[in-house]
Motif scaffolding. Sequence first.
Motif, short mmCIF file in Angstrom:
data_model
loop_
_atom_site.label_atom_id
_atom_site.label_comp_id
_atom_site.label_asym_id
_atom_site.label_seq_id
_atom_site.Cartn_x
_atom_site.Cartn_y
_atom_site.Cartn_z
N THR B 45 0.83 -1.21 0.00
CA THR B 45 0.00 0.00 0.00
C THR B 45 0.86 1.26 0.00
OG1 THR B 45 -0.15 -0.12 2.40
CG2 THR B 45 -1.99 -1.07 1.14
N SER B 46 2.17 1.13 0.18
CA SER B 46 3.05 2.30 0.14
C SER B 46 4.24 2.00 -0.76
CB SER B 46 3.53 2.66 1.56
OG SER B 46 4.92 2.71 1.65
N ILE B 47 4.61 2.97 -1.59
CA ILE B 47 5.73 2.74 -2.51
C ILE B 47 7.04 2.63 -1.75
CG2 ILE B 47 6.04 5.20 -3.07
CD1 ILE B 47 6.76 4.14 -5.97
N GLU B 48 7.18 3.37 -0.66
CA GLU B 48 8.42 3.29 0.13
C GLU B 48 8.60 1.86 0.64
OE1 GLU B 48 6.21 5.78 0.39
OE2 GLU B 48 7.43 7.44 -0.37
N ASP B 49 7.53 1.26 1.15
CA ASP B 49 7.61 -0.12 1.63
C ASP B 49 8.03 -1.07 0.50
OD1 ASP B 49 6.79 0.83 4.05
OD2 ASP B 49 4.73 0.05 3.91
N MET B 50 7.43 -0.90 -0.65
CA MET B 50 7.75 -1.78 -1.78
C MET B 50 9.22 -1.62 -2.17
SD MET B 50 8.35 -1.91 -5.27
CE MET B 50 7.68 -0.42 -6.02
N LEU B 51 9.68 -0.34 -2.25
CA LEU B 51 11.06 -0.10 -2.70
C LEU B 51 12.07 -0.73 -1.74
CD1 LEU B 51 10.65 3.61 -3.87
CD2 LEU B 51 11.07 1.64 -5.36
#
Lengths: 304, 304
Positions: B45-51
Amino acid sequence: MKIALVGIGKIAVDQHVPAIAGGPDWELAATVSRSGKVDGVEAFTSIEDMLSARPDIGTVSLCLPPVPRFQAAQAALLAGRHVMLEKPPGATLAEVHILHDLARAQGVSLFATWHSRCAHGVASAKAWLADRTIREGRVIWREDVRKWHPGQDWIFEAGGMGVFDPGINATSILTEILPMPIYLTGAEIDIPGNRQAPIAARLQFSGNITADFDFREQGPQTWDMEFVTDGGHLALRNGGNKLEIDGKAVEGDDKILGAEYPTLYAQMAQLIGEKRCDVDLSPMVLVADAFTLGRRNTVEDFEF
Amino acid sequence: MKIALVGIGKIAVDQHVPAIAGGPDWELAATVSRSGKVDGVEAFTSIEDMLSARPDIGTVSLCLPPVPRFQAAQAALLAGRHVMLEKPPGATLAEVHILHDLARAQGVSLFATWHSRCAHGVASAKAWLADRTIREGRVIWREDVRKWHPGQDWIFEAGGMGVFDPGINATSILTEILPMPIYLTGAEIDIPGNRQAPIAARLQFSGNITADFDFREQGPQTWDMEFVTDGGHLALRNGGNKLEIDGKAVEGDDKILGAEYPTLYAQMAQLIGEKRCDVDLSPMVLVADAFTLGRRNTVEDFEF
């Protein structure tokens, strides 16, 4: 070098004519204007007539309003002349890209001028900010349109830019002095019910920077920007002409528009010598972005 | 190559997911979305988490609405990932300039995609027009916003671009196929009283070219452009997918959005292989110019 001035209105008489006369590089050899003239200088009413009658004039400086400026610039470039554009360099970004490509194809110099970048304090402000981190910035650009643009209805027409006509002076300084690029994150634009262009705007940029542009300021006129950094406080007042560091005046004064135009004409002579163009659209990109992204409010009708 | 898709809305499900699945270059390895998911693919749900969780994913494709797109693109570029942007590439021109500079500094590929340029008839139209002189051109881009953007209120918010969201597909084709650059000379923009972004616009360009964009078309949907040249008549219909010369169909058909997205993903793979960026802002410059120069009319309120 001989130069022709096109568009003999207020800015031409107030700034361009004295700057050309006062410098070592230029001779005002012709004017082009529907009605304006300069004593002792050959006057034309059409740029095409001037270009064909005076092949000895190598440079043309355009002070027309932005909407008719493109046709005149294109005609001069196609005739192989160097061209200097008042700000904003056109009514649209696309037309300036076209002029830039044309100038390069013709091997002549095109200079999209931003006079406020030549104000006294700008270079020092840029140097001081270069190695500091900006925490917060505030631009206040509030002036009386009746005083500075008396009766100039074109400024409130579609394409006239309204309060962004002075506001683009602020964005020209911002894009010059800031140590990082900025982009617009939000904008509110106030348009009088009887006009097409804004009378006021409040902008939010990245980097915690805001701008407040207003054409309805009847008290003291303000063209200031202030920055809080990790290494002190900088204020650039009076349209870039007065620099204060941590509250103390360090450069310039409260005079308006000191050496801006003489500097522009000296820069134009240098560009021609170096066979270069100088076409930086970043001040105008921020304005186009404000028109694209801005929320619009309809406000009270405005009459000059 | 592994790719993450950010913004799982209508365009992602309709176009991006099948284009990624159907091509030889890509594996959809993660999604990022507040609520959307793709079966069998890890969802964040967050791009920072995915990255931070998935350093093995080298490329991020962004299908968010334009306003939140910048933060996601900046985060991905700062994390050293290649980035692919849906059109328009941002809410403002300035932010895309910043992303482009950042991508070059990071040594990664940034691709500002214009899917309509990949429509069937576009390359042939460009080749046919290349050595002809255009006398007159007409763009008609009329669609039903309720059908193509059901309930997408963001499109009518400030920065959502309104009818320029499909209209920029037309300007992306125009700037690709025309043998000369064009600029805007006038525009009328219709904004519903209860909205911030336009529902219709009529544009005039240099070169005797006009455009008619409308979001209120409830009958047959039209995405056509027609040109009269010194060497015949060209029509590009169905969003660039069907080419007619002198009234006869010569390429493509009436299917919508055939191979556009698969082509974009193949181009992205090629850009990464060649370590290049492809960031052409000219379609968006024409739209920003329309917002800057256009006369505004307030029209009837609009509700989905």
